[in-house]
Write a protein that holds these residues in place. Sequence first.
Motif, PDB file in Angstrom:
ATOM      1  N   ALA A  24       0.580  -0.973  -0.151  1.00  0.00           N
ATOM      2  CA  ALA A  24      -0.216  -0.062   0.344  1.00  0.00           C
ATOM      3  C   ALA A  24       0.890   1.578  -0.046  1.00  0.00           C
ATOM      4  N   ILE A  25       2.049   1.871   1.344  1.00  0.00           N
ATOM      5  CA  ILE A  25       2.885   2.569   0.723  1.00  0.00           C
ATOM      6  C   ILE A  25       3.738   2.259  -0.536  1.00  0.00           C
ATOM      7  N   ALA A  26       4.385   1.283  -0.999  1.00  0.00           N
ATOM      8  CA  ALA A  26       4.901   1.340  -2.018  1.00  0.00           C
ATOM      9  C   ALA A  26       3.516   2.443  -3.484  1.00  0.00           C
ATOM     10  N   LYS A  27       2.345   1.434  -2.888  1.00  0.00           N
ATOM     11  CA  LYS A  27       1.603   2.414  -4.620  1.00  0.00           C
ATOM     12  C   LYS A  27       1.342   3.373  -4.161  1.00  0.00           C
ATOM     13  N   LEU A  28       0.954   4.307  -2.965  1.00  0.00           N
ATOM     14  CA  LEU A  28       0.862   5.561  -3.077  1.00  0.00           C
ATOM     15  C   LEU A  28       2.735   6.380  -3.069  1.00  0.00           C
ATOM     16  N   ALA A  29       3.299   5.777  -3.110  1.00  0.00           N
ATOM     17  CA  ALA A  29       4.745   6.345  -3.317  1.00  0.00           C
ATOM     18  C   ALA A  29       4.709   6.227  -5.066  1.00  0.00           C
ATOM     19  N   THR A  30       4.516   5.094  -5.571  1.00  0.00           N
ATOM     20  CA  THR A  30       4.374   5.466  -6.796  1.00  0.00           C
ATOM     21  C   THR A  30       3.758   6.200  -7.622  1.00  0.00           C
ATOM     22  N   GLN A  31       2.099   6.481  -7.007  1.00  0.00           N
ATOM     23  CA  GLN A  31       1.117   7.373  -7.945  1.00  0.00           C
ATOM     24  C   GLN A  31       2.201   9.160  -7.077  1.00  0.00           C
ATOM     25  N   ALA A  32       2.300   8.898  -6.280  1.00  0.00           N
ATOM     26  CA  ALA A  32       2.947  10.732  -5.844  1.00  0.00           C
ATOM     27  C   ALA A  32       4.405  10.845  -6.720  1.00  0.00           C
ATOM     28  N   THR A  33       4.799  10.018  -7.392  1.00  0.00           N
ATOM     29  CA  THR A  33       6.370  10.263  -7.880  1.00  0.00           C
ATOM     30  C   THR A  33       5.294  10.278  -9.188  1.00  0.00           C
ATOM     31  N   GLU A  34       4.467  10.071  -9.562  1.00  0.00           N
ATOM     32  CA  GLU A  34       3.484  10.379 -11.435  1.00  0.00           C
ATOM     33  C   GLU A  34       2.894  11.009 -11.016  1.00  0.00           C
ATOM     34  N   ALA A  35       2.395  11.969  -9.659  1.00  0.00           N
ATOM     35  CA  ALA A  35       2.298  12.825  -9.946  1.00  0.00           C
ATOM     36  C   ALA A  35       3.341  14.155 -10.260  1.00  0.00           C
ATOM     37  N   ALA A  36       4.308  13.764  -9.853  1.00  0.00           N
ATOM     38  CA  ALA A  36       5.185  14.934  -9.418  1.00  0.00           C
ATOM     39  C   ALA A  36       5.523  15.280 -10.577  1.00  0.00           C
ATOM     40  N   GLN A  37       6.154  13.631 -11.472  1.00  0.00           N
ATOM     41  CA  GLN A  37       6.680  13.910 -12.777  1.00  0.00           C
ATOM     42  C   GLN A  37       5.929  14.348 -14.158  1.00  0.00           C
ATOM     43  N   ALA A  38       4.003  14.138 -13.359  1.00  0.00           N
ATOM     44  CA  ALA A  38       2.670  15.242 -14.837  1.00  0.00           C
ATOM     45  C   ALA A  38       3.032  16.139 -14.015  1.00  0.00           C
ATOM     46  N   ASN A  39       3.628  16.856 -13.153  1.00  0.00           N
ATOM     47  CA  ASN A  39       3.297  18.176 -12.914  1.00  0.00           C
ATOM     48  C   ASN A  39       1.637  18.244 -12.176  1.00  0.00           C
ATOM     49  N   ARG A  40       1.604  17.938 -11.317  1.00  0.00           N
ATOM     50  CA  ARG A  40       0.668  17.392 -10.151  1.00  0.00           C
ATOM     51  C   ARG A  40       1.516  17.849  -8.902  1.00  0.00           C
ATOM     52  N   PRO A  41       1.494  19.331  -8.730  1.00  0.00           N
ATOM     53  CA  PRO A  41       2.482  19.055  -7.392  1.00  0.00           C
ATOM     54  C   PRO A  41       1.645  18.498  -5.857  1.00  0.00           C
ATOM     55  N   GLU A  42       0.483  19.820  -6.003  1.00  0.00           N
ATOM     56  CA  GLU A  42      -0.694  19.108  -5.127  1.00  0.00           C
ATOM     57  C   GLU A  42      -0.885  17.577  -4.233  1.00  0.00           C
ATOM     58  N   ASP A  43      -0.448  16.611  -5.927  1.00  0.00           N
ATOM     59  CA  ASP A  43      -1.602  15.481  -5.883  1.00  0.00           C
ATOM     60  C   ASP A  43      -0.241  14.681  -5.051  1.00  0.00           C
ATOM     61  N   ALA A  44       0.941  15.401  -5.718  1.00  0.00           N
ATOM     62  CA  ALA A  44       1.682  14.316  -4.906  1.00  0.00           C
ATOM     63  C   ALA A  44       2.117  14.647  -3.551  1.00  0.00           C
ATOM     64  N   MET A  45       2.382  15.892  -2.813  1.00  0.00           N
ATOM     65  CA  MET A  45       2.562  15.973  -1.504  1.00  0.00           C
ATOM     66  C   MET A  45       1.385  15.425  -0.896  1.00  0.00           C
ATOM     67  N   ARG A  46      -0.190  15.359  -1.425  1.00  0.00           N
ATOM     68  CA  ARG A  46      -1.478  14.812  -1.554  1.00  0.00           C
ATOM     69  C   ARG A  46      -1.308  13.265  -0.946  1.00  0.00           C
ATOM     70  N   GLY A  66       8.730  17.448   1.802  1.00  0.00           N
ATOM     71  CA  GLY A  66       9.731  18.016   1.719  1.00  0.00           C
ATOM     72  C   GLY A  66      10.568  19.436   0.689  1.00  0.00           C
ATOM     73  N   THR A  67      10.410  18.467   0.061  1.00  0.00           N
ATOM     74  CA  THR A  67      11.159  19.583  -1.341  1.00  0.00           C
ATOM     75  C   THR A  67       9.629  20.052  -1.791  1.00  0.00           C
ATOM     76  N   LEU A  68       9.268  18.784  -2.459  1.00  0.00           N
ATOM     77  CA  LEU A  68       8.079  19.427  -2.404  1.00  0.00           C
ATOM     78  C   LEU A  68       7.468  20.952  -2.362  1.00  0.00           C
ATOM     79  N   GLN A  69       6.786  20.856  -0.989  1.00  0.00           N
ATOM     80  CA  GLN A  69       6.182  22.178   0.126  1.00  0.00           C
ATOM     81  C   GLN A  69       6.968  23.175  -0.286  1.00  0.00           C
ATOM     82  N   TYR A  70       8.692  22.748  -0.792  1.00  0.00           N
ATOM     83  CA  TYR A  70       9.415  23.915  -0.413  1.00  0.00           C
ATOM     84  C   TYR A  70       9.617  24.453  -2.256  1.00  0.00           C
ATOM     85  N   ASP A  71       9.294  23.732  -3.329  1.00  0.00           N
ATOM     86  CA  ASP A  71       9.476  24.319  -4.619  1.00  0.00           C
ATOM     87  C   ASP A  71       7.949  25.116  -4.470  1.00  0.00           C
TER      88      ASP A  71
END
Length: 370
Positions: A24-46, A66-71
């Motif tokens: 489940a954590i790996a799934k969230l991490a993968t989804q977060a990485t995909e969101a960041a790469q797709a320029n969806r920082p709010e989704d990635a942070m969530r 933290g780095t997403l929040q900094y950006d």
Amino acid sequence: MRGLLVLVFAAWGYGQTSDSPTAAIAKLATQATEAAQANRPEDAMRLYRQAVTFAPTWDEGWWHLGTLQYDAQKYAACRDSFRRFVSLQPKLGGAYAFLGLCEFQTKEYPAALADLEKGYALGLRLEDPVTRVALYRAALLQTQAGNFERALQLCRLLTRMKPNDPAVVAVAGLAALRLAIFPQELTEGDRDVAFKLGSAMLTGGEHPVEDATRRFESLVKEYPERANVHYSYAMILLANDPDKGVAALQRTLALEPKHLPALVSMGFEYLKRGEAAQALPYAQRAVAMAPGSFAARGCLGRTLVELNEFEKGARELEIAVKLEPGSSQLQYQLASAYAKLGRKEEAARARAEFARLKAVEAQRAERATK
């Protein structure tokens, strides 16, 4: 991810989901990485926030969050994320740099300065863009805190990374003028001298001595009543023309009799010449004016030792070491005083601490040249 399985089971409850907790954590991490790469920082942070809620010891998740929040300029949230990260990974300089930068933005200046300097001490990669920002903020805060020599050290390091940066020149000028303010607080009357003096301080070492001397000579003629212009000139002269350097220090003290760095510099210059009796009144004046100054105490302690006042000198040096325990030179001088008093065990401890601190200084110097 040590302890992740237990933490996720406790957070989710065993048997509540068909996914395994780690999956489940790996799934969230993968989804977060995909969101960041797709320029969806709010989704990635969530998504990263969900992941670290379930797995609060997942250091990599806190880093990414933290780095997403900094950006996203969410500095208070970024600060909290990196505080969690450094509690898990306390030896990573880059994390303290991010933490200090966030604390700077939230105006927690003492904490920001401590964390930025800790990041530098632990090691920062000079090629990383965040490193230059971190060192610049540290220079600003050291100036604002009145640590002018350290601010100038950082400005010189920044100049090696990027020459002729007007922002760095301004900070160097403030530090040379010994103005404990931020650049935006400069008065119109100080702006011109700050930039000219800052430029001279940062470029002096890159030119022949004659050129640097001429530049400072021009400045003291243009600003004859500015004590710190004369003091800066004296620092250039002492290494190359000590008699003129002493004259410049005397001019500094004529303009500002309580100029602490000039008093200490006079004391050390006479010690260098083997004239401890000449150094004594300057060292005594410095300590009387600033009893909490490790430089003043160190100067007086060394002077007293040179005058065979070993007990008094050792006491002054002990105070200096308490005020600045990270100074290798103070430890060396204290070891010498102890040896002359026959206090062999204390001398050995001071020598060992001197050797340790010299090794630390060498490591920092090596990092600064990379």
